[in-house]
Design an enzyme around this catalytic site. Structure first.
Site, PDB file in Angstrom:
ATOM      1  CD  GLU A  48      -1.698  -2.390   1.679  1.00  0.00           C
ATOM      2  OE1 GLU A  48      -0.501  -2.597   1.969  1.00  0.00           O
ATOM      3  OE2 GLU A  48      -2.596  -3.226   1.856  1.00  0.00           O
ATOM      4  CG  PHE A 110      -9.024  -9.656  11.862  1.00  0.00           C
ATOM      5  CD1 PHE A 110      -7.766 -10.064  12.281  1.00  0.00           C
ATOM      6  CD2 PHE A 110      -9.307  -9.667  10.507  1.00  0.00           C
ATOM      7  CE1 PHE A 110      -6.813 -10.480  11.368  1.00  0.00           C
ATOM      8  CE2 PHE A 110      -8.355 -10.085   9.579  1.00  0.00           C
ATOM      9  CZ  PHE A 110      -7.102 -10.491  10.010  1.00  0.00           C
ATOM     10  CD  GLN A 111      -6.845  -7.355   8.019  1.00  0.00           C
ATOM     11  OE1 GLN A 111      -7.818  -7.153   7.308  1.00  0.00           O
ATOM     12  NE2 GLN A 111      -5.702  -7.854   7.542  1.00  0.00           N
ATOM     13  CE  LYS A 160     -16.831  -6.472   4.871  1.00  0.00           C
ATOM     14  NZ  LYS A 160     -16.213  -7.730   5.316  1.00  0.00           N
ATOM     15  CG  MET A 471      22.889  12.235   1.637  1.00  0.00           C
ATOM     16  SD  MET A 471      23.804  13.434   0.649  1.00  0.00           S
ATOM     17  CE  MET A 471      22.545  13.953  -0.511  1.00  0.00           C
TER      18      MET A 471
END
Lengths: 562, 176
Positions: A48, A110-111, A160, A471
Site C-alpha cells: 500500500e 480484527f484489522q 464496511k 548520502m
C-alpha cells in the site's frame, strides 16, 4: 445504490480514471462492485505504500488528485508514509480506506486501527464515514479540499457497513465549509510595495518553490524576473519552475545548492520567496541566512507560512500565479546599479561552477545524468529517489520546462522513486519516464517492479549503484569524523538477476564508454528496463553546506578530484 | 497535598475559536497544538448560540514558535470556522476554581469572610472540610489560591479560562 457503488460513481463524477490499491477484508464491498464501473482502471500494487507513492506521482505528473484504495488496519497504515510524503510536498491525493463495521469500531476488531488518529498529522483533512448517506457528500468535499488552495492528501475511512448499506445518493454540487478559505486575493498594497522594492533594490534575488509549479505560474515568474531584471533560483522542489539556462537563472538554492546561488542569496539586499516554505534545507543555519537582506518578501498561498521560519517585511498571501500577475504591471525597470549585480553573479558562476571527478577510472554518476539528459531533449519526466541520486538528478539536468522533475523534497522518503515513476507514467503515457534511484532506496519498494512489468510500462530505471548508502556515507565521512556505520550495502541482490526474476530487461554498466550503448538499449527496448550503473563508490554531492553551518560555508568538490 | 503549578505567562497566547462540533474536532485542535511544539495550558469547550458550533478558548504556550503561529496553524484546520488571538486585545477572561480545604472553627469563619471579600462563595461544608468557589481573572484566581494554600488544600478543580473580546474599550456595563 450501495455505499460502494456511490463511492465508485462519485470517483467517476470527479473524473478519476486510475486507482492504485489493494483489496482486503474491510473494503471487499468496494472491490465487489469495481467491475461495474469500467471507467475506473484499478492498478493492483505490491504494497500500500507503493499505492500512495504511485498516486502521488500520478498527481504530480497530471495535476489531478491521485486516488488510493486500501483496506483497514495494516493496509491503511501502510499508506501513512505515502500520505506524509504527499502532505509535505502539498500533493493532492484522496485515499479511501476500509474500516471495520461502525458497530465494531473501538472494540479492537480484527484489522481495526485508528486510521483517523494515525493519519491526522499527515493529511490536510480526514473523514470517518459511518453512514451510507455521507458517502457522496464526503467524496465531493474530499476532492475539493485535496485540490484547492494549498493542495494535500485527504483520507476517507469508510466503515464496511456504510459500504454495504443502500440509499439514494444526493449529488450535491455545493460544498458547505464555512471554515475553509482556500484562496485569497492578494493585498494589492503589499503587491505594489513589493514591486517598488524590487525596482529599488540593488542586489535582489527571487527564489521559487513548488508553489510556482503547483500554480502553473512559470510564465508569470519568468515575466516578473525579466521585467524587474532579478536573478532567480529555485528550491529542490521548485526545480523546473525557472529555466536553468535562462541568463537570470541561479539554479538550485539551499543546503546542496549551486555556489553562485548561495553567494547571491547571502549577498542579496532583497529576497523574494515565492511558493515555498523557507525550510531548513533552504536556509541551512537560520541566523546566517541572507544576512544582508534588508527586505524579505514572502509570497505563499498558506498564511501560516508567513513568519513560520523567517519573518517577512512584506507578506503576499495568495496563489503564486495570482500574486505574480498582480505584481507584473507595477514593475518598473531597475536602477543602473543592477548591471553590476548581474556581473557579480556571473563572476560567482565562473568561480564556483558545478564540478565533479572525471578521471579516477570510475563511472561517475554525473556522467550518467549528462548522458541521460542528452537523450531526452528536455521532454522526459525524471523521478528521483532520495539521497545523492536526488541531488545529482536535480543539478546535472538542465530542466528547461516545468513539471519534469519529481522528487520527495520535503519528507525525503526513500523508496519513493519507483512507485512514483510508475504513477507518473500512468498519468502521462506519452512521456518518457526515467526513474533515478540509489540501490538502498530502490530495494525499499522494489516489489512494485511487478506493476511496471504487468502493464508493460516504459519506465526506465537508472540505478546509481555505489554499494553503499551514499548520502549517509558522505555525511559520516564529512561530518561524523569518518566513522562509517551501517552504510555498506554489498549484500543487496544482483539487480540484473532481480530484473530478470521480475520479468524485465536489466543490464549492468561499469564504464563511461558503455553509456551510449546502455541508453540505446533502454530506449529501444519496450516496457520497463533496469540499468545497474556501477558508479564511483566515493562520488559525493557538492556543493554541500556542513551540518549546522550557514550557506556561506559551502564546500565544493575538492580540487584534487576535479 | 496538591500544590498549584506556577505558570510562566510570558509565552502564553489566548485564542478563541468557533469550531464545527464534529466528532474528533478536539483531537484535531489538540493534535495540531502538540505537533507544532506548543503546549496547552488551558482549554475550554462549550456550545455557542448556533447549533453545530462550539466555542473553544485555548491558553497555549507557543514554545519555540513565533507567537502568531498558534492562531495561524489552528486556522488551517478545516473545522475551525473563526479564530482570534485575543492575547493583546481588550477582553474579558474568566476562570472558575473550586477548592476543597480543611479548615474548621474560628478559622473557617474568618476564611469564609475573606473568600467572600474576593467575590467567591462557600459551596459546601462538613465538619472537617469546606469547598469554596471563585470565578475571576487568572491573577485573582491565583491570589485566591494563595489565600487557600496555607490552610491545607485537599483538592482543586480549575476550569481553564474562557475569553471574549470586550466592548472595544467602551466603559459600559462590563465594568472593565
Amino acid at each position: 445504490m450501495t455505499g460502494a457503488d456511490i463511492l465508485l460513481e462519485a470517483l467517476e463524477r470527479e473524473g478519476v480514471d486510475t486507482i492504485f490499491g489493494y483489496p482486503g477484508g474491510a473494503n471487499l464491498p468496494i472491490y465487489q462492485r469495481l467491475h461495474a464501473h469500467p471507467k475506473l482502471r484499478h492498478i493492483l500494487v505490491g504494497h500500500e505504500q507503493g499505492a500512495a507513492h504511485m498516486a502521488d506521482g500520478y498527481a504530480r505528473a497530471s495535476g489531478r488528485p491521485g486516488v488510493v484504495f486500501a483496506t483497514s488496519g495494516p493496509g491503511a497504515l501502510n499508506t501513512i508514509t505515502g500520505l506524509a510524503t504527499a502532505f509535505m510536498d502539498s500533493v493532492p491525493l484522496v485515499a479511501v480506506t476500509g474500516q471495520v463495521a461502525s458497530g465494531m469500531v473501538g472494540r479492537d476488531a480484527f484489522q481495526e486501527s485508528d486510521v483517523i488518529g494515525c493519519s491526522q498529522p499527515v493529511t490536510k483533512h480526514n473523514y470517518l464515514v459511518t453512514r451510507v448517506e455521507d458517502v457522496a457528500p464526503v467524496l465531493k468535499e474530499a476532492f475539493y479540499i485535496a485540490s484547492s488552495g494549498r493542495p494535500g492528501p485527504v483520507l476517507i475511512d469508510i466503515c464496511k457497513d456504510a459500504q454495504q448499506a443502500e440509499c439514494e445518493p444526493a449529488w450535491e454540487e455545493r460544498i458547505q465549509r464555512p471554515g475553509y478559505r482556500p484562496a485569497f486575493e492578494p493585498d494589492l498594497s503589499q503587491v505594489e510595495r513589493a514591486a517598488a522594492a524590487l525596482a529599488r533594490a540593488e542586489r535582489p534575488v527571487i527564489l521559487a518553490g513548488h508553489g510556482v509549479l503547483l500554480s502553473s505560474a512559470e510564465q508569470e515568474l519568468i515575466a516578473v524576473a525579466e521585467k524587474a531584471v532579478v536573478p532567480t533560483g529555485t528550491t529542490l522542489l521548485g526545480v523546473g519552475a525557472f529555466p536553468v539556462r535562462h541568463p537570470l537563472s541561479l539554479h538550485m538554492t539551499g543546503f546542496m545548492g549551486t555556489g553562485w546561488n548561495l553567494k547571491a542569496v547571502q549577498n542579496a539586499d532583497l529576497l523574494m520567496c515565492v511558493g515555498m516554505r523557507v525550510d531548513d534545507r533552504v536556509t541551512a543555519k537560520l541566523n546566517d541566512w541572507a544576512p544582508r537582506a534588508e527586505t524579505f518578501i514572502h509570497v505563499d498561498i498558506d498564511r501560516s507560512e508567513m513568519g513560520k521560519n523567517v519573518r517577512p517585511h512584506l507578506e503576499v498571501v495568495a496563489d503564486a500565479g495570482t500574486a505574480l500577475r498582480a505584481m507584473l504591471p507595477h514593475l518598473v525597470p531597475p536602477p543602473a546599479s543592477r548591471g553590476a549585480w548581474l556581473t557579480q553573479i556571473d563572476r560567482w558562476r565562473e568561480e564556483h561552477p558545478l564540478r565533479y571527478a572525471k578521471s579516477n577510472g570510475h563511472l561517475q554518476p554525473q556522467d550518467v545524468m549528462i548522458a541521460m539528459y542528452e537523450r531526452c531533449a528536455d521532454e522526459a519526466i525524471v523521478v528521483a529517489d532520495v539521497g545523492q541520486n536526488q541531488i545529482w538528478a536535480a543539478l546535472w539536468w538542465n530542466y528547461l520546462k516545468p513539471g519534469l522533475f519529481i522528487n520527495s523534497g520535503g519528507a525525503g522518503t526513500m523508496g519513493f522513486a519507483l512507485p512514483a515513476a510508475i504513477g507518473a507514467k500512468f498519468a502521462r503515457p506519452e512521456k518518457a519516464v526515467w526513474c533515478v534511484a540509489g540501490e538502498g532506496g530502490f530495494v525499499m519498494t522494489a516489489q512494485e517492479l511487478s506493476v511496471a512489468v504487468k502493464h508493460q510500462l516504459d519506465v526506465k530505471i537508472v540505478l546509481l549503484n555505489n554499494f553503499c548508502l551514499g548520502m549517509v556515507r558522505q555525511f559520516q565521512d564529512d561530518f561524523y569524523g569518518g566513522v562509517r556505520s551501517e552504510v555498506d550495502l554489498r549484500h543487496l541482490p544482483d539487480f540484473v538477476k532481480l530484473a530478470d526474476a521480475y520479468g524485465l530487461a536489466g543490464i549492468k554498466v561499469e564504464r563511461a564508454e558503455q553509456l551510449p550503448e546502455a541508453f540505446d538499449f533502454a530506449q529501444r527496448t519496450p516496457g520497463p528496463v533496469l540499468i545497474d550503473f556501477r558508479i564511483d563508490p566515493s562520488a559525493n554531492v557538492y556543493p554541500i553546506v556542513p551540518l549546522g553551518a550557514g550557506l556561506n560555508d559551502f564546500w565544493e568538490q575538492p580540487d584534487d578530484y576535479a | 497535598m496538591i500544590t498549584p503549578e506556577v505558570v510562566d505567562t510570558r509565552r502564553l497566547r489566548v485564542v478563541t475559536a468557533i469550531v464545527q462540533d464534529h466528532p474528533g474536532v478536539l483531537s484535531r485542535v489538540s493534535g495540531m497544538v502538540r505537533r507544532r511544539g506548543f503546549n496547552i495550558q488551558g482549554l475550554t469547550v462549550g456550545p455557542t448560540g448556533v447549533p453545530g458550533r462550539s466555542r473553544m478558548t485555548l491558553t497555549v504556550d507557543a514554545g519555540h514558535a513565533e507567537a502568531d503561529q498558534v492562531e495561524k496553524q489552528l486556522d488551517r484546520l478545516i473545522e475551525v470556522i473563526e479564530i482570534r488571538d485575543v492575547t493583546d486585545s481588550p477582553k474579558l477572561l474568566r476562570e472558575l476554581a473550586i477548592v476543597k480545604v480543611s479548615v474548621t472553627g474560628e478559622q473557617r469563619e474568618q476564611t469564609t469572610r475573606e473568600v467572600q471579600g474576593f467575590g467567591g462563595r462557600l459551596l459546601a461544608a462538613n465538619e472537617a472540610l469546606v469547598i469554596y468557589e471563585l470565578s475571576g481573572e487568572f491573577e485573582s484566581v491565583e491570589s485566591f489560591l494563595g489565600l487557600m494554600r496555607p490552610l491545607g488544600i485537599v483538592d482543586i478543580a480549575r476550569s481553564g479560562p474562557v475569553a471574549m473580546t470586550s466592548l472595544a474599550g467602551l466603559a459600559g456595563p462590563e465594568g472593565e
